[in-house]
Design an enzyme around this catalytic site. Structure first.
Site, short mmCIF file in Angstrom:
data_model
loop_
_atom_site.label_atom_id
_atom_site.label_comp_id
_atom_site.label_asym_id
_atom_site.label_seq_id
_atom_site.Cartn_x
_atom_site.Cartn_y
_atom_site.Cartn_z
N GLY A 11 0.84 -1.19 0.00
CA GLY A 11 0.00 0.00 0.00
C GLY A 11 0.87 1.23 0.00
O GLY A 11 1.46 1.58 1.02
N GLY A 16 1.97 4.18 4.12
CA GLY A 16 2.93 3.26 3.51
C GLY A 16 4.18 4.00 3.05
O GLY A 16 5.32 3.56 3.28
N ALA A 128 -0.11 11.53 8.30
CA ALA A 128 0.43 11.79 6.96
C ALA A 128 -0.72 11.82 5.97
O ALA A 128 -1.76 11.21 6.20
CB ALA A 128 1.41 10.68 6.58
N ARG A 130 -1.61 12.35 1.46
CA ARG A 130 -1.13 12.58 0.10
C ARG A 130 -1.71 13.89 -0.38
O ARG A 130 -2.92 14.10 -0.29
CB ARG A 130 -1.57 11.43 -0.82
CG ARG A 130 -0.85 10.14 -0.49
CD ARG A 130 -1.25 9.03 -1.43
NE ARG A 130 -2.56 8.50 -1.11
CZ ARG A 130 -3.20 7.61 -1.88
NH1 ARG A 130 -2.67 7.22 -3.02
NH2 ARG A 130 -4.38 7.16 -1.52
N LYS A 196 -8.28 4.26 20.36
CA LYS A 196 -8.14 5.08 19.14
C LYS A 196 -9.43 5.02 18.35
O LYS A 196 -9.89 6.02 17.79
CB LYS A 196 -6.95 4.57 18.31
CG LYS A 196 -6.71 5.35 17.03
CD LYS A 196 -5.31 5.91 16.94
CE LYS A 196 -5.15 6.93 15.83
NZ LYS A 196 -4.67 6.38 14.59
N ASN A 204 -14.43 11.11 13.04
CA ASN A 204 -14.46 10.84 11.60
C ASN A 204 -15.87 10.91 10.99
O ASN A 204 -16.08 11.66 10.03
CB ASN A 204 -13.83 9.48 11.31
CG ASN A 204 -12.33 9.59 11.11
OD1 ASN A 204 -11.87 10.09 10.10
ND2 ASN A 204 -11.56 9.15 12.07
N1 LIG Z 1 -2.57 8.55 7.11
C1 LIG Z 1 -2.46 8.60 8.44
O1 LIG Z 1 -2.00 9.60 9.00
C2 LIG Z 1 -2.88 7.42 9.29
C3 LIG Z 1 -2.62 7.46 10.66
C4 LIG Z 1 -2.99 6.36 11.45
C5 LIG Z 1 -3.59 5.25 10.87
N2 LIG Z 1 -3.85 5.26 9.53
C6 LIG Z 1 -4.48 4.08 8.96
O2 LIG Z 1 -3.58 3.51 8.03
C7 LIG Z 1 -4.29 2.90 6.94
C8 LIG Z 1 -3.75 3.50 5.63
O3 LIG Z 1 -4.11 4.87 5.63
P1 LIG Z 1 -3.53 5.90 4.55
O4 LIG Z 1 -3.91 7.26 5.01
O5 LIG Z 1 -2.12 5.61 4.27
O6 LIG Z 1 -4.43 5.50 3.29
P2 LIG Z 1 -4.15 5.81 1.74
O7 LIG Z 1 -3.33 7.05 1.61
O8 LIG Z 1 -5.48 5.75 1.06
O9 LIG Z 1 -3.25 4.59 1.29
C9 LIG Z 1 -3.73 3.30 1.08
C10 LIG Z 1 -2.97 2.75 -0.10
O10 LIG Z 1 -3.30 1.38 -0.27
C11 LIG Z 1 -3.29 1.14 -1.67
N3 LIG Z 1 -3.99 -0.09 -2.00
C12 LIG Z 1 -5.30 -0.39 -1.88
N4 LIG Z 1 -5.56 -1.63 -2.32
C13 LIG Z 1 -4.37 -2.14 -2.73
C14 LIG Z 1 -3.97 -3.37 -3.32
N5 LIG Z 1 -4.85 -4.34 -3.56
N6 LIG Z 1 -2.68 -3.53 -3.62
C15 LIG Z 1 -1.77 -2.57 -3.40
N7 LIG Z 1 -2.08 -1.36 -2.85
C16 LIG Z 1 -3.37 -1.16 -2.53
C17 LIG Z 1 -3.96 2.36 -2.24
O11 LIG Z 1 -3.71 2.44 -3.63
P3 LIG Z 1 -4.28 3.64 -4.54
O12 LIG Z 1 -3.34 4.76 -4.31
O13 LIG Z 1 -4.21 3.09 -5.90
O14 LIG Z 1 -5.66 3.91 -4.05
C18 LIG Z 1 -3.29 3.45 -1.43
O15 LIG Z 1 -2.09 3.88 -2.04
C19 LIG Z 1 -5.77 3.22 7.20
O16 LIG Z 1 -6.38 2.12 7.81
C20 LIG Z 1 -5.73 4.39 8.16
O17 LIG Z 1 -6.87 4.43 9.00
C21 LIG Z 1 -3.50 6.31 8.72
#
Ligand SMILES: NC(=O)c1ccc[n+]([C@@H]2O[C@H](COP(=O)([O-])OP(=O)(O)OC[C@H]3O[C@@H](n4cnc5c(N)ncnc54)[C@H](OP(=O)(O)O)[C@@H]3O)[C@@H](O)[C@H]2O)c1
Length: 309
Positions: A11, A16, A128, A130, A196, A204
């Site tokens: 991801g 990621g 974080a 995007r 959390k 949310n």
């Molecule tokens: N961001 C934060 O600050 C934060 C903090 C704490 C917890 N979290 C948790 O961490 C998790 C990820 O959050 P995020 O903010 O990083 O989400 P995000 O930015 O939407 O990233 C998720 C990634 O997973 C990819 N993905 C989905 N299906 C896939 C597959 N089959 N194969 C490969 N890649 C795949 C998506 O691809 P595409 O780009 O093509 O859609 C996207 O790049 C969530 O559960 C969130 O609640 C996030």
């Protein structure tokens, strides 16, 4: 855990890429996204400085080793976690340890039950996003857009739901700490994930339904609904044996609303970008626990119905 085998991060989204950029300086990592891309992560740090971090990036479909990974970090949204892991599973030794970064409490118990190797869960306050999918900070139009913006440094707690993998959790936390992240192993990850979830369950959905920033929830208009939700959540936490925070649930959640007042929640960002939300990972476990304990919780039921899936 083999010390020099690579770690896979599945991801290539906000978290990621943040983990990959941090770890790549200390650890062999391969970032697996849906599509191949250049071998660099452009990271904007919390102090506003931009960095280009060399990192191996491949598409999940095409990755083929050759070495078995020491750890797979699942960094997709909760609803994509199982599909992404299924796509990779046949290329992994069955005992490969997983580290789950998802919010909520849906994927964690399921994969703990279904995956044949150790399953570690993380609760992280790293923040974080995007840039194409969010705002809250103005981007300098003259500088190249970063792949990921590290909005705020936080801390990451790691453990497993049955406390069977304490040594592994400690080793993984040490590797994150070596890479400059604040991380530690813990033996109460279940409680930390539920706490959390309690915060996310209030902030949310309401911010996504009403399309407001977090701070709005402290306003007079939202106060009765927020109070009703916190009261029901406190009830569920008690039924689930999750100890209340020292300051009580109201202050615990109210403090996060104040501290993140200017933020757009991740669920609001998803709604604005027409992406599926993590409703089922965040509100689903509350509904399920209410059913299990025979609790009638109308505020949570209403919230679930109104929240975009
Ligand atoms: N961001 C934060 O600050 C934060 C903090 C704490 C917890 N979290 C948790 O961490 C998790 C990820 O959050 P995020 O903010 O990083 O989400 P995000 O930015 O939407 O990233 C998720 C990634 O997973 C990819 N993905 C989905 N299906 C896939 C597959 N089959 N194969 C490969 N890649 C795949 C998506 O691809 P595409 O780009 O093509 O859609 C996207 O790049 C969530 O559960 C969130 O609640 C996030």
């Amino acid at each position: 855990m083999a010390t020099n085998a690579p770690w896979l991060i599945v991801g290539a989204g906000a978290l990621g890429q943040l983990f990959a950029a941090s770890l790549a300086q200390r650890q062999r990592v391969v970032l697996l996204g849906r599509r191949p891309t250049r071998h660099v992560i452009r990271l904007r740090k919390p102090d506003g400085t931009d960095h280009q971090i060399p990192a191996r990036r491949e598409s999940l479909e095409q990755w083929s080793g050759p070495e078995s990974p020491a750890l797979v970090i699942l960094a997709t949204k909760s609803h994509h976690g199982k599909t992404a892991l299924d796509a990779l599973a046949s290329r992994l030794p069955p005992q490969t340890p997983l580290l789950l970064l998802q919010n909520g409490f849906l994927l964690q118990p399921r994969l703990t039950e279904q995956w044949s190797g150790p399953v570690l869960c993380a609760s992280t306050t790293e923040a974080a996003y995007r840039p194409a999918t969010a705002s809250g900070m103005d981007l300098d139009p003259d500088s190249p857009t970063p792949d990921v913006i590290h909005a705020a440094a936080g801390e990451t707690w790691i453990g497993d739901l049955a406390d069977r993998h304490v040594t592994l959790a400690t080793r993984v936390a040490e590797c994150l700490a070596d890479a400059g992240m604040k991380a530690a192993a813990c033996q109460d990850i279940r409680h930390r994930l539920w706490r959390k979830l309690a915060i996310n369950a209030v902030i949310n959905p309401l911010t996504a339904i009403h399309r407001v920033r977090n701070g709005e929830l402290a306003s007079r208009a939202f106060r009765p609904r927020v109070a009703a939700l916190i009261a029901e959540i406190a009830h569920i936490m008690q039924a689930e044996d999750v100890p209340p925070p020292a300051q009580g649930w109201d202050v615990f959640i109210g403090d996060v609303i104040q501290a993140t007042a200017n933020n757009r929640s991740s669920m609001l960002q998803d709604v604005l970008a027409n992406r599926p939300t993590e409703r089922d990972a965040i509100l689903g476990p509350l509904e399920e626990a209410a059913r299990h304990h025979g609790l009638h919780l109308p505020a949570i039921a209403d919230l679930y119905r109104q929240t975009p899936p």
